[in-house]
Design a protein around this motif. Structure first.
Motif, PDB file in Angstrom:
ATOM      1  N   SER A   1      21.202  25.698 -34.655  1.00 37.51           N
ATOM      2  CA  SER A   1      20.122  26.649 -34.400  1.00 37.51           C
ATOM      3  C   SER A   1      18.815  26.213 -35.072  1.00 37.51           C
ATOM      4  O   SER A   1      17.733  26.605 -34.633  1.00 37.51           O
ATOM      5  CB  SER A   1      20.519  28.052 -34.868  1.00 37.51           C
ATOM      6  N   SER A   2      18.903  25.377 -36.123  1.00 41.96           N
ATOM      7  CA  SER A   2      17.679  24.869 -36.764  1.00 41.96           C
ATOM      8  C   SER A   2      16.792  24.154 -35.761  1.00 41.96           C
ATOM      9  O   SER A   2      15.570  24.131 -35.910  1.00 41.96           O
ATOM     10  CB  SER A   2      18.015  23.886 -37.874  1.00 41.96           C
ATOM     11  N   SER A   3      17.420  23.554 -34.728  1.00 39.85           N
ATOM     12  CA  SER A   3      16.631  22.817 -33.745  1.00 39.85           C
ATOM     13  C   SER A   3      15.608  23.739 -33.083  1.00 39.85           C
ATOM     14  O   SER A   3      14.507  23.317 -32.740  1.00 39.85           O
ATOM     15  CB  SER A   3      17.541  22.196 -32.685  1.00 39.85           C
ATOM     16  N   LEU A   4      15.973  25.030 -32.924  1.00 37.95           N
ATOM     17  CA  LEU A   4      15.041  25.973 -32.304  1.00 37.95           C
ATOM     18  C   LEU A   4      13.827  26.172 -33.209  1.00 37.95           C
ATOM     19  O   LEU A   4      12.693  26.250 -32.741  1.00 37.95           O
ATOM     20  CB  LEU A   4      15.745  27.320 -32.044  1.00 37.95           C
ATOM     21  N   ARG A   5      14.087  26.225 -34.521  1.00 36.55           N
ATOM     22  CA  ARG A   5      12.983  26.366 -35.467  1.00 36.55           C
ATOM     23  C   ARG A   5      12.079  25.132 -35.432  1.00 36.55           C
ATOM     24  O   ARG A   5      10.856  25.238 -35.413  1.00 36.55           O
ATOM     25  CB  ARG A   5      13.535  26.571 -36.877  1.00 36.55           C
ATOM     26  N   HIS A   6      12.718  23.938 -35.399  1.00 38.96           N
ATOM     27  CA  HIS A   6      11.916  22.720 -35.367  1.00 38.96           C
ATOM     28  C   HIS A   6      11.076  22.653 -34.098  1.00 38.96           C
ATOM     29  O   HIS A   6       9.942  22.187 -34.133  1.00 38.96           O
ATOM     30  CB  HIS A   6      12.811  21.474 -35.456  1.00 38.96           C
TER      31      HIS A   6
ATOM     32  N   TRP B   1       8.240  18.952 -39.569  1.00 40.62           N
ATOM     33  CA  TRP B   1       9.422  18.971 -38.687  1.00 40.62           C
ATOM     34  C   TRP B   1       9.858  17.568 -38.308  1.00 40.62           C
ATOM     35  O   TRP B   1      11.011  17.342 -37.940  1.00 40.62           O
ATOM     36  CB  TRP B   1       9.138  19.790 -37.422  1.00 40.62           C
ATOM     37  N   LYS B   2       8.928  16.607 -38.402  1.00 40.63           N
ATOM     38  CA  LYS B   2       9.301  15.231 -38.021  1.00 40.63           C
ATOM     39  C   LYS B   2      10.410  14.698 -38.913  1.00 40.63           C
ATOM     40  O   LYS B   2      11.211  13.870 -38.505  1.00 40.63           O
ATOM     41  CB  LYS B   2       8.083  14.327 -38.102  1.00 40.63           C
ATOM     42  N   LYS B   3      10.445  15.208 -40.167  1.00 43.64           N
ATOM     43  CA  LYS B   3      11.504  14.771 -41.080  1.00 43.64           C
ATOM     44  C   LYS B   3      12.864  15.246 -40.592  1.00 43.64           C
ATOM     45  O   LYS B   3      13.900  14.724 -40.983  1.00 43.64           O
ATOM     46  CB  LYS B   3      11.244  15.331 -42.482  1.00 43.64           C
ATOM     47  N   GLU B   4      12.866  16.277 -39.764  1.00 43.42           N
ATOM     48  CA  GLU B   4      14.128  16.829 -39.254  1.00 43.42           C
ATOM     49  C   GLU B   4      14.384  16.365 -37.821  1.00 43.42           C
ATOM     50  O   GLU B   4      15.184  16.958 -37.111  1.00 43.42           O
ATOM     51  CB  GLU B   4      14.081  18.361 -39.283  1.00 43.42           C
TER      52      GLU B   4
ATOM     53  N   ASN C   1      17.713  16.135 -35.973  1.00 44.18           N
ATOM     54  CA  ASN C   1      18.330  17.327 -35.412  1.00 44.18           C
ATOM     55  C   ASN C   1      17.947  17.492 -33.940  1.00 44.18           C
ATOM     56  O   ASN C   1      18.767  17.880 -33.099  1.00 44.18           O
ATOM     57  CB  ASN C   1      17.843  18.535 -36.234  1.00 44.18           C
ATOM     58  N   LEU C   2      16.690  17.153 -33.614  1.00 41.95           N
ATOM     59  CA  LEU C   2      16.236  17.247 -32.230  1.00 41.95           C
ATOM     60  C   LEU C   2      16.877  16.155 -31.383  1.00 41.95           C
ATOM     61  O   LEU C   2      17.232  16.385 -30.225  1.00 41.95           O
ATOM     62  CB  LEU C   2      14.704  17.161 -32.174  1.00 41.95           C
ATOM     63  N   VAL C   3      17.033  14.955 -31.977  1.00 40.02           N
ATOM     64  CA  VAL C   3      17.719  13.872 -31.256  1.00 40.02           C
ATOM     65  C   VAL C   3      19.165  14.294 -30.985  1.00 40.02           C
ATOM     66  O   VAL C   3      19.703  14.071 -29.898  1.00 40.02           O
ATOM     67  CB  VAL C   3      17.677  12.557 -32.069  1.00 40.02           C
ATOM     68  N   PHE C   4      19.771  14.950 -31.961  1.00 41.72           N
ATOM     69  CA  PHE C   4      21.148  15.417 -31.820  1.00 41.72           C
ATOM     70  C   PHE C   4      21.287  16.413 -30.657  1.00 41.72           C
ATOM     71  O   PHE C   4      22.161  16.251 -29.795  1.00 41.72           O
ATOM     72  CB  PHE C   4      21.611  16.052 -33.142  1.00 41.72           C
ATOM     73  N   VAL C   5      20.405  17.413 -30.601  1.00 40.54           N
ATOM     74  CA  VAL C   5      20.538  18.390 -29.506  1.00 40.54           C
ATOM     75  C   VAL C   5      20.170  17.773 -28.150  1.00 40.54           C
ATOM     76  O   VAL C   5      20.733  18.156 -27.121  1.00 40.54           O
ATOM     77  CB  VAL C   5      19.753  19.712 -29.727  1.00 40.54           C
TER      78      VAL C   5
ATOM     79  N   ALA D   1      15.484  32.196 -26.372  1.00 39.89           N
ATOM     80  CA  ALA D   1      15.974  31.966 -27.740  1.00 39.89           C
ATOM     81  C   ALA D   1      14.851  31.389 -28.606  1.00 39.89           C
ATOM     82  O   ALA D   1      14.702  31.760 -29.772  1.00 39.89           O
ATOM     83  CB  ALA D   1      17.178  31.025 -27.732  1.00 39.89           C
ATOM     84  N   LEU D   2      14.049  30.491 -28.029  1.00 35.47           N
ATOM     85  CA  LEU D   2      12.908  29.949 -28.767  1.00 35.47           C
ATOM     86  C   LEU D   2      11.922  31.068 -29.092  1.00 35.47           C
ATOM     87  O   LEU D   2      11.389  31.136 -30.202  1.00 35.47           O
ATOM     88  CB  LEU D   2      12.209  28.862 -27.940  1.00 35.47           C
ATOM     89  N   ALA D   3      11.704  31.971 -28.122  1.00 34.51           N
ATOM     90  CA  ALA D   3      10.812  33.103 -28.357  1.00 34.51           C
ATOM     91  C   ALA D   3      11.369  33.979 -29.478  1.00 34.51           C
ATOM     92  O   ALA D   3      10.626  34.477 -30.326  1.00 34.51           O
ATOM     93  CB  ALA D   3      10.643  33.911 -27.079  1.00 34.51           C
ATOM     94  N   GLY D   4      12.696  34.159 -29.497  1.00 29.99           N
ATOM     95  CA  GLY D   4      13.334  34.952 -30.548  1.00 29.99           C
ATOM     96  C   GLY D   4      13.145  34.310 -31.913  1.00 29.99           C
ATOM     97  O   GLY D   4      12.818  34.988 -32.894  1.00 29.99           O
ATOM     98  N   THR D   5      13.338  33.006 -31.983  1.00 28.46           N
ATOM     99  CA  THR D   5      13.165  32.279 -33.243  1.00 28.46           C
ATOM    100  C   THR D   5      11.714  32.389 -33.712  1.00 28.46           C
ATOM    101  O   THR D   5      11.440  32.633 -34.892  1.00 28.46           O
ATOM    102  CB  THR D   5      13.542  30.799 -33.051  1.00 28.46           C
TER     103      THR D   5
END
Lengths: 186, 157
Positions: free
Chosen positions: A35-40, A57-60, A63-67, B142-146
């Protein structure tokens, strides 16, 4: 090859998913959490001056490559390893859902509930848009989802993750037994 | 570890740690791909499997999550027991989860969403990949929720 296209049993899938935990740790000291990917993505696309999204976020980006990989994995499984037979669904679940106006049991998700034109119906809007919003809002408020809390957190014996996991399940049971019987009939 | 050589000529051939990890990012993609395939093939991305779980009509999801946690637990135990290091040479440190009320409130809200959409964040990506295009809307929601959580964070317990 037939075993590849048949649905995989839990005792194959579960351990493989569990192995993601040591794989990410051993690869680069990364803790599993999707779910962190959504934050990034929010931090990358629309930080809007909100402190919660002001970080590098670039440091993370791992996580985006993973999703992105998870998405590609879905494409590969959908194109080349697709199960030709219709899904086998527990008869009790199937009957309950039929009684709630769900009739398409062919694919992985009910096509009559989740489709583009359903978005314009109350039922579709609640299940797709409101449901998605709750997933994004809830996981971030809880500080993780099924991967970060239930799998990673429990693997590391973290009691706050157990609290979160129990709440995920309670929320799911409440919605299934008290919410969906009304919402699916809308 | 700083060697004398580096102390005197720090600008010379000292690779920034970020660069090293950037080079190996593809490996995370590969793990993601395998993970996505398992998600779809074990039907964890299925709305019906999630319904079976919450209706207690099937053991499948309990088996998946239970055996995943068990495998993860044993792995973390072994990593700690043998002080394993990451391939990058870093010592493996798993940050502790600190309790906050959001784990209860947010956890319940996510549970509602999980039963509605039949997906947690990971399966959302895999569902889109396996051809259910309308799930793009679920993901955007979900992005909007976050994002909304980020904006309201200071007012929430």
């Amino acid at each position: 090859m037939e075993w590849l296209t048949r649905p995989w049993p839990w005792y194959v899938a579960g351990p493989l998913i569990g192995l993601t935990v040591p794989a990410l740790l051993l690869l680069g000291n990364k803790t599993f959490g999707i779910s962190s990917s959504l934050r990034h993505l929010c931090a990358a696309c629309l930080p809007a001056g909100i402190p919660f999204f002001q970080y590098d976020w670039k440091k993370e980006s791992w996580n985006l490559v993973f999703v992105a990989g998870v998405l590609v994995g879905g494409i590969i499984a959908g194109l080349f390893l697709k199960n030709p037979a219709p899904m086998v669904i527990a008869s009790a679940t199937k009957e309950s859902l039929q009684a709630l106006n769900v009739h398409d049991f062919q694919g992985l998700i009910p096509g009559d509930v989740f489709n583009w034109s359903a978005l314009l119906t109350v039922r579709g809007f609640i299940l797709i848009v409101v449901g998605g919003f709750l997933v994004g809002f809830g996981t971030r408020w809880a500080g993780g989802c099924t991967s970060g809390h239930a799998i990673m957190g429990l693997s590391n014996l973290q009691w706050p993750s157990l609290v979160a996991t129990i709440c995920f399940m309670v929320g799911g049971f409440v919605m299934t037994w008290f919410g969906l019987p009304y919402l699916l009939k809308l | 570890m700083v060697t004398k050589m580096e102390e005197f000529t720090p600008q010379l051939k000292t690779r920034h740690p970020d660069e090293v990890s950037l080079r190996s990012l593809w490996a995370y993609g590969v793990i993601g791909i395998l993970f996505g395939i398992v998600f779809v093939k074990a039907e964890i991305v299925s709305w019906f499997r999630i319904q079976e779980m919450f209706r207690l009509d099937s053991f499948h999801m309990y088996g998946v999550i239970g055996s995943a946690v068990l495998t993860g637990m044993i792995s973390v135990f072994l990593i700690k027991r043998y002080n394993a290091k990451a391939l990058t040479g870093e010592k493996i440190v798993i940050p502790a989860k600190v309790f906050q009320p959001g784990q209860i409130y947010g956890g319940l809200l996510f549970g509602f969403g999980w039963a509605l959409t039949g997906a947690c964040p990971g399966p959302l990506f895999a569902q889109i990949g396996s051809g259910y295009s309308v799930v793009i809307i679920t993901l955007l929601s979900a992005l909007a929720g976050t994002w909304t959580y980020g904006a309201l964070r200071q007012y929430l317990p």
